[in-house]
Motif scaffolding. Structure first.
Motif, PDB file in Angstrom:
ATOM      1  N   LEU A 352      22.345  21.018   2.567  1.00  0.00           N
ATOM      2  CA  LEU A 352      21.345  20.346   1.827  1.00  0.00           C
ATOM      3  C   LEU A 352      21.005  18.919   2.261  1.00  0.00           C
ATOM      4  N   ARG A 353      21.462  18.403   2.843  1.00  0.00           N
ATOM      5  CA  ARG A 353      20.669  17.465   4.054  1.00  0.00           C
ATOM      6  C   ARG A 353      19.683  18.212   4.664  1.00  0.00           C
ATOM      7  N   ARG A 354      19.823  19.110   5.509  1.00  0.00           N
ATOM      8  CA  ARG A 354      18.978  19.712   6.645  1.00  0.00           C
ATOM      9  C   ARG A 354      17.446  20.066   5.257  1.00  0.00           C
ATOM     10  N   ILE A 355      17.992  20.994   4.253  1.00  0.00           N
ATOM     11  CA  ILE A 355      16.531  21.071   3.659  1.00  0.00           C
ATOM     12  C   ILE A 355      16.020  19.249   3.310  1.00  0.00           C
ATOM     13  N   GLN A 356      16.855  19.159   2.605  1.00  0.00           N
ATOM     14  CA  GLN A 356      16.293  17.525   2.467  1.00  0.00           C
ATOM     15  C   GLN A 356      14.973  16.621   2.950  1.00  0.00           C
ATOM     16  N   GLU A 357      16.150  17.415   4.248  1.00  0.00           N
ATOM     17  CA  GLU A 357      15.321  15.851   5.099  1.00  0.00           C
ATOM     18  C   GLU A 357      13.566  16.953   5.615  1.00  0.00           C
ATOM     19  N   SER A 358      13.426  18.519   5.502  1.00  0.00           N
ATOM     20  CA  SER A 358      12.641  19.245   5.633  1.00  0.00           C
ATOM     21  C   SER A 358      11.466  18.798   4.736  1.00  0.00           C
ATOM     22  N   GLU A 359      11.888  18.547   3.202  1.00  0.00           N
ATOM     23  CA  GLU A 359      11.024  18.061   2.341  1.00  0.00           C
ATOM     24  C   GLU A 359      10.789  16.739   2.669  1.00  0.00           C
ATOM     25  N   ARG A 360      11.799  15.738   3.172  1.00  0.00           N
ATOM     26  CA  ARG A 360      10.726  14.216   3.109  1.00  0.00           C
ATOM     27  C   ARG A 360      10.089  14.454   4.463  1.00  0.00           C
ATOM     28  N   GLU A 361       9.857  15.182   5.411  1.00  0.00           N
ATOM     29  CA  GLU A 361       9.158  14.726   6.147  1.00  0.00           C
ATOM     30  C   GLU A 361       7.642  16.041   5.892  1.00  0.00           C
ATOM     31  N   ARG A 362       8.005  16.942   5.229  1.00  0.00           N
ATOM     32  CA  ARG A 362       6.589  18.060   4.517  1.00  0.00           C
ATOM     33  C   ARG A 362       6.020  17.203   4.235  1.00  0.00           C
ATOM     34  N   LYS A 363       6.714  16.054   2.885  1.00  0.00           N
ATOM     35  CA  LYS A 363       5.800  15.138   1.821  1.00  0.00           C
ATOM     36  C   LYS A 363       4.737  14.141   2.724  1.00  0.00           C
ATOM     37  N   ALA A 364       5.815  13.576   4.166  1.00  0.00           N
ATOM     38  CA  ALA A 364       5.073  12.034   5.075  1.00  0.00           C
ATOM     39  C   ALA A 364       3.561  12.452   5.131  1.00  0.00           C
ATOM     40  N   ILE A 365       3.503  14.567   5.465  1.00  0.00           N
ATOM     41  CA  ILE A 365       2.532  14.789   6.429  1.00  0.00           C
ATOM     42  C   ILE A 365       1.834  16.010   5.276  1.00  0.00           C
ATOM     43  N   SER A 366       1.917  15.040   3.957  1.00  0.00           N
ATOM     44  CA  SER A 366       1.017  15.857   3.155  1.00  0.00           C
ATOM     45  C   SER A 366      -0.279  15.558   3.794  1.00  0.00           C
ATOM     46  N   GLY A 367      -0.422  14.349   3.506  1.00  0.00           N
ATOM     47  CA  GLY A 367      -1.735  13.241   3.205  1.00  0.00           C
ATOM     48  C   GLY A 367      -2.195  13.740   4.109  1.00  0.00           C
ATOM     49  N   ILE A 368      -2.143  13.933   5.663  1.00  0.00           N
ATOM     50  CA  ILE A 368      -3.080  14.041   7.208  1.00  0.00           C
ATOM     51  C   ILE A 368      -3.376  15.581   6.922  1.00  0.00           C
ATOM     52  N   LYS A 369      -2.399  16.383   6.336  1.00  0.00           N
ATOM     53  CA  LYS A 369      -2.484  17.433   6.722  1.00  0.00           C
ATOM     54  C   LYS A 369      -3.524  18.203   5.568  1.00  0.00           C
ATOM     55  N   LYS A 370      -3.430  17.249   4.811  1.00  0.00           N
ATOM     56  CA  LYS A 370      -5.036  17.674   3.976  1.00  0.00           C
ATOM     57  C   LYS A 370      -6.306  17.051   4.577  1.00  0.00           C
ATOM     58  N   LEU A 371      -6.442  15.987   5.245  1.00  0.00           N
ATOM     59  CA  LEU A 371      -7.635  15.605   5.624  1.00  0.00           C
ATOM     60  C   LEU A 371      -8.202  16.470   6.708  1.00  0.00           C
ATOM     61  N   ALA A 372      -6.635  17.026   7.198  1.00  0.00           N
ATOM     62  CA  ALA A 372      -7.387  17.705   9.062  1.00  0.00           C
ATOM     63  C   ALA A 372      -7.616  19.307   8.433  1.00  0.00           C
ATOM     64  N   LYS A 373      -7.517  19.677   7.576  1.00  0.00           N
ATOM     65  CA  LYS A 373      -7.626  21.193   6.276  1.00  0.00           C
ATOM     66  C   LYS A 373      -8.711  20.666   6.708  1.00  0.00           C
ATOM     67  N   GLN A 374      -9.620  19.900   6.128  1.00  0.00           N
ATOM     68  CA  GLN A 374     -10.857  19.204   5.554  1.00  0.00           C
ATOM     69  C   GLN A 374     -11.315  18.785   6.723  1.00  0.00           C
ATOM     70  N   ARG A 375     -11.012  18.586   7.938  1.00  0.00           N
ATOM     71  CA  ARG A 375     -11.703  18.420   9.161  1.00  0.00           C
ATOM     72  C   ARG A 375     -12.238  20.168   9.866  1.00  0.00           C
TER      73      ARG A 375
END
Length: 610
Positions: A352-375
């Motif tokens: 459970l902790r591993r899944i939650q950790e992955s979730e936090r990291e994914r959400k943390a980079i979602s903004g930069i990921k969106k900008l990168a995709k647009q670029r």
């Protein structure tokens, strides 16, 4: 003028002629032994599969294998082929006991073609059957009988011995790599607990099946002990680590299905469903499967593979007699994994902790990921870094395995490759200079760094390795200090964020010649000092010797000789004792003097002429 289409246009080839004319239909690609799925390993596998099938049916607990570039031999201690049918089994298409489902319930080789393909593609093929105190031997060459020996008495125990020499005209410049052969033997032992394989003096045996396989392939300590579940005709093992990506090993009837298929798709779905149900939370599938390492093995009657090489299972989800592969896998995982998590609360907590950790990291980079995709979207219409090819690995084309991409440094090197490449199967991605050292960084950097983001987009591996666009990812750098450093930085990038590219055997280093030696009649390209000395001796006193200092110095006309049919590639391989974390720490950590010593030690240093 249009040629006549009449009775004379219709040709019927003998079985061996057909195999030799169209070997790809039977063994996939040919290759020279550089890649783990090259034809010479398929030949070895086809012979071994017959011995494994004997063991699976309860006959013969030992197999002896010898592999060299001069001769390959496999001796099992099964029942032995019936002497009267020995010739037919080795040389008559669609002949074999595996058509009788009572004799071979769940075997790999179902079409009676495999051993005939080995026979047809070998300059020498020798088969012996030992049965009830008698032995019969037949010697073939390229599918044709050379000598059929009389049946004689023997004190040897029952079984079959096959030895062969691959045809050098078909498998040009081939050589067996010990790493690939060793890995094949280990997989056979993991999948057949109790079987002992002796190969080139080494002994391979497994007591715990897929659990042993995972522990053999773990980079570091898993987050929790390997979960090992066994049922009727199904076995699985799984755990999570700290690496990026997903890592799977899948097998059907002992066959390593490197491209997955029905069973692996069902397994990945079942893990998500079971874990969601257990925690009663609608987790994102990518968070559940992030950093997973797992193995699944199933046994199926009459499996349907998508090709003769059996690398992908294509069996239907539902058969005429009810649920088959998919339902069997999903039902087993849902029940057994759920039971395990209920009984092992400590494991459930870590997971459970591993899944939650992955979730936090994914959400943390979602903004930069969106900008990168647009670029990336803006530049993808005219991406100057990528010169694409027509055939991709994730397509359905017959030659998709030939699809490759060269990652080059600078305009001059990429220019030479671009002008001399095969536009059908060879793409080029050009770096502007030394890439960023990603050691110790998070995946956020992949999106923040434009060059890495474009490389990730070109390879199409952001979401899954299933979508990889090129079978071979080839690093093409100069053979100097800067080139070696760029090579290490790229290997670091893949190991850090996409380790499956390395583990699944997709990453290579392009070998280019260090010298050109020629006279007015002959030209030799030399990749080592030994080759240079030999070429000078061949050319005599009039030899003109040129030292290539960089890829950009080699003209496009010459470059096509190095990336054509005779291309030399060095696979980037990982061994058991070389974990990702250890490799990264050594090559890209803070031990700069050691790294410099390694780089300089692995360079070619030009020697003064005597």
């Amino acid at each position: 003028m249009t040629p006549n289409y009449d009775e004379g246009s219709i040709k019927t080839l003998d079985w061996q002629e057909h195999i030799r004319k169209r070997p790809g239909m039977y063994i996939g690609k040919l290759g020279d032994g550089t890649a783990s799925d090259d034809g010479i390993y398929v030949l070895l596998k086809e012979v071994l599969d017959n011995s494994i099938d004997e063991f699976m049916m309860g006959f013969g607990k030992k197999i002896e294998v010898k592999v060299s570039n001069e001769l390959v031999s496999v001796r099992d201690y099964g029942r032995g082929i019936p002497l009267g049918k020995l010739k037919d089994v080795a040389s008559k298409m669609n002949t074999g006991a595996k058509y009788d489902s009572e004799v071979f319930k769940k075997s790999v080789g179902l079409n009676g073609v495999g051993i005939k393909a080995v026979n047809a593609l070998s300059t020498t093929f020798n088969i012996k059957a030992f049965r009830e105190g008698q032995v019969k031997e037949i010697i073939f060459s390229m599918g044709q009988v050379v000598e059929e020996k009389e049946v004689t008495t023997t004190e040897q125990p029952n079984g079959t011995e096959v030895s062969f020499v691959p045809d050098g005209d078909i498998f040009r410049n081939y050589r067996f790599r010990a790493d690939y052969v060793e890995n094949m033997m280990k997989n056979y032992s993991f999948l057949n607990a109790g079987l002992v394989i002796y190969c080139n003096g080494e002994r391979y045996q497994s007591k715990n099946g897929l659990k042993d396989l995972l522990e053999e392939n773990l980079d570091s300590e898993p987050l929790y002990p390997v979960i090992h579940l066994k049922g009727e005709d199904i076995e699985l093992a799984l755990t999570h680590g700290n690496q990026y990506g997903e890592d799977y090993y899948s097998f059907v009837n002992g066959q390593h299905t490197t491209q997955g298929g029905t069973h692996l798709v069902a397994f990945r779905e079942a893990i998500v469903k079971t874990i969601r149900d257990f925690y009663k939370k609608d987790f994102d599938p990518s968070d559940i499967r992030a950093s997973i390492i797992a193995a699944i093995s199933i046994k199926v009657e009459e499996p349907v593979f998508e090709s003769q090489t059996k690398t992908k299972l294509g069996s239907r989800d539902i058969g005429p007699d009810g649920p088959t592969v998919r339902n069997h896998v999903v039902n087993f995982v849902s029940k057994e994994l759920d039971n395990y998590l209920h009984k092992n609360g400590d494991v459930a907590e870590v997971l459970l902790r591993r899944i939650q950790e992955s979730e936090r990291e994914r959400k943390a980079i979602s903004g930069i990921k969106k900008l990168a995709k647009q670029r990336a979207k803006k530049v993808s219409l005219h991406n100057r870094k990528l010169r694409d090819c027509r055939v991709h690995f994730n397509s359905t084309k017959d030659n998709k395995a030939e699809s490759s991409i060269f990652i080059t440094e600078g305009d001059s090197a990429s220019g030479s490759i671009t002008k001399s490449r095969d536009v059908n199967t060879q793409a080029v991605f050009s770096l502007k200079g030394k890439p960023l050292n990603t050691f110790g960084l998070t995946k956020k950097v992949v999106y923040e760094n434009e060059e890495f983001n474009l490389l990730q987009a070109a390879l199409n591996i952001e979401e899954s390795m299933d979508d990889l666009r090129y079978n071979k990812v080839i690093i093409a750098t100069d053979a100097d200090v800067d080139g070696m450093h760029i090579r290490l930085l790229l290997i670091t990038f893949f190991l850090q964020f996409f380790p499956e590219v390395v583990k699944k055997g997709h990453l290579y280093i392009l070998q280019t010649p260090l010298f050109r030696v020629r006279n007015k009649k002959k030209t030799f390209y030399c990749y080592s000092d030994e080759e240079r000395v030999s070429a000078i001796a061949e050319c005599g006193k009039a030899a003109e010797i040129t030292r290539f200092k960089g890829l950009g110095e080699i003209s496009p006309d010459e470059f096509k000789n190095f990336i054509g049919p005779d291309i030399r590639l060095e696979p980037v391989l990982m061994k058991k004792h070389e974990s990702v974390s250890q490799m990264l720490e050594f090559y890209m950590g803070k031990n700069t003097p050691e790294r410099q010593e390694f780089i300089i030690g692995n360079l070619y240093v030009e020697k003064d002429e005597v």
